[in-house]
Design an enzyme around this catalytic site. Structure first.
Site, PDB file in Angstrom:
ATOM      1  N   SER A 135       0.870  -1.236   0.067  1.00  0.00           N
ATOM      2  CA  SER A 135       0.155   0.066  -0.058  1.00  0.00           C
ATOM      3  C   SER A 135       0.788   1.216  -0.132  1.00  0.00           C
ATOM      4  O   SER A 135       1.712   1.472  -0.995  1.00  0.00           O
ATOM      5  CB  SER A 135      -0.793  -0.305   1.255  1.00  0.00           C
ATOM      6  OG  SER A 135      -2.053  -1.109   0.986  1.00  0.00           O
ATOM      7  N   LYS A 164     -22.948  16.459   6.443  1.00  0.00           N
ATOM      8  CA  LYS A 164     -22.069  16.987   7.552  1.00  0.00           C
ATOM      9  C   LYS A 164     -21.767  15.742   8.509  1.00  0.00           C
ATOM     10  O   LYS A 164     -22.609  15.160   9.293  1.00  0.00           O
ATOM     11  CB  LYS A 164     -22.489  18.098   8.324  1.00  0.00           C
ATOM     12  CG  LYS A 164     -21.733  18.656   9.389  1.00  0.00           C
ATOM     13  CD  LYS A 164     -20.368  19.326   8.691  1.00  0.00           C
ATOM     14  CE  LYS A 164     -19.448  20.059   9.745  1.00  0.00           C
ATOM     15  NZ  LYS A 164     -18.282  20.339   9.190  1.00  0.00           N
TER      16      LYS A 164
END
Length: 323
Positions: A122, A174
């Protein structure tokens, strides 16, 4: 008279206890200092003389300004080349991007070769892509090209204890997703767009740096890890071997003498804000005569602390365990 004698005996006992703990503290401090001195004194090669610089990338990769400054300092030094020794499962996407960019700037000044000692998965593979040449041990692990965003959801747990979390938000997305309410399709789609965008960047980086065909790119970017031996056929690495292999490539391709001495470069900062605590614990255990236990304690605690501080999009290989 008897009372005075008892007081004297008690004072002597107390003095012995204080002396014991003071001695233990001094031993711990000396052991910790010895570790620090050894790490600095281990490199007798001056930065002002020709050498090969060795930089170690281990543990979890995060944004690290000190490491960027270290690479910039190497660029200004008289190092003829740089060996990037990698053994890391990756880390945050932004931290890996920062490291890759710094390595590419360094490669404009000096040849950089990566050596995968154990794992470069990764984000750590992103770092390896910053080198001009990648060497891996035959059974090292490379790849795990992908991005992940993880978050816990404790909605069902809260129901069992009778707790309800309420919030007032300026807009539906949000602070979404959050662990206290079920993830809405809109929130999931928003996060998926982040992951896909970063994944596309990662795939593009692999395609650009490794010059792969579309078929081979599709194979190596499905999230799997590969051995160094498999990675050689898939163009994830250039050679199988170790640091000696890297030195031979530098001599053959870049004219850097194989007998040129190596200098290990390290940042002057501790690994984390808990570094002093880990150092003290390691020093105490080592002073008691258990150096292997001290090393195990340090590595285990550091790994747990680093993972606990990760947040956001991750380029991190972490095999799941069942049970």
């Amino acid at each position: 008279m008897s009372l005075d004698a008892d007081q004297i005996v008690e004072r002597r006992r107390l003095r012995r206890k204080v002396t014991f703990w003071r001695t233990l503290g001094v031993l711990a401090a000396v052991a910790a200092l010895a570790v620090g001195v050894a790490s600095v004194a281990g490199d007798s090669v001056s930065a002002s003389s020709p050498h090969v610089a060795r930089v170690t990338i281990g543990g979890i990769i995060r944004n690290d300004r000190a490491r960027v400054e270290l690479l910039e300092e190497i660029g200004r030094s008289r190092a003829r080349a740089v060996i990037l020794s990698i053994d890391s499962p990756g880390g945050t996407v932004t931290g890996s991007e920062q490291l890759f960019d710094a390595l590419r700037r360094l490669a404009e000044k000096k040849p950089v070769v990566a050596v995968v000692e154990g794992i470069a998965a990764s984000g750590a593979y992103i770092a390896a892509l910053g080198a001009d040449h990648i060497v891996a041990r035959r059974n090292a692990l490379v790849g795990s090209v992908g991005v992940i965003y993880q978050y816990p959801n404790v909605t069902e747990l809260l129901k069992t204890v009778g707790v309800t979390m309420e919030d007032i938000k300026s807009s539906p997305l949000k602070a979404s997703p959050n662990p206290y309410t079920p993830t809405t399709p809109e929130a999931r789609a928003a996060v998926e767009s982040l992951v896909k965008d970063s994944y596309a960047w990662f795939k593009g980086l692999v395609s650009e740096r490794r010059k792969m065909s579309d078929d081979k790119l599709a194979t190596v970017t499905d999230g799997r890890v590969f051995t160094g031996h498999q990675g050689l056929d898939l163009q994830l690495v250039d050679e199988l071997g170790d640091e000696r292999t890297a030195r031979a490539w530098l001599a053959r391709e870049k004219g850097v003498p194989e007998n040129l001495r190596v200098r290990s470069w390290r940042t002057r900062e501790v690994d984390s804000e808990f570094g002093w605590l880990l150092g003290a614990a390691r020093g105490t255990v080592a002073a008691l005569g258990f150096p292997q236990a001290a090393e195990f304690l340090t590595q285990t605690a550091r790994g747990a602390l680093e993972r606990a501080q990760l947040d956001g999009l991750l380029a991190l290989w972490h095999p799941r365990t069942n049970g």
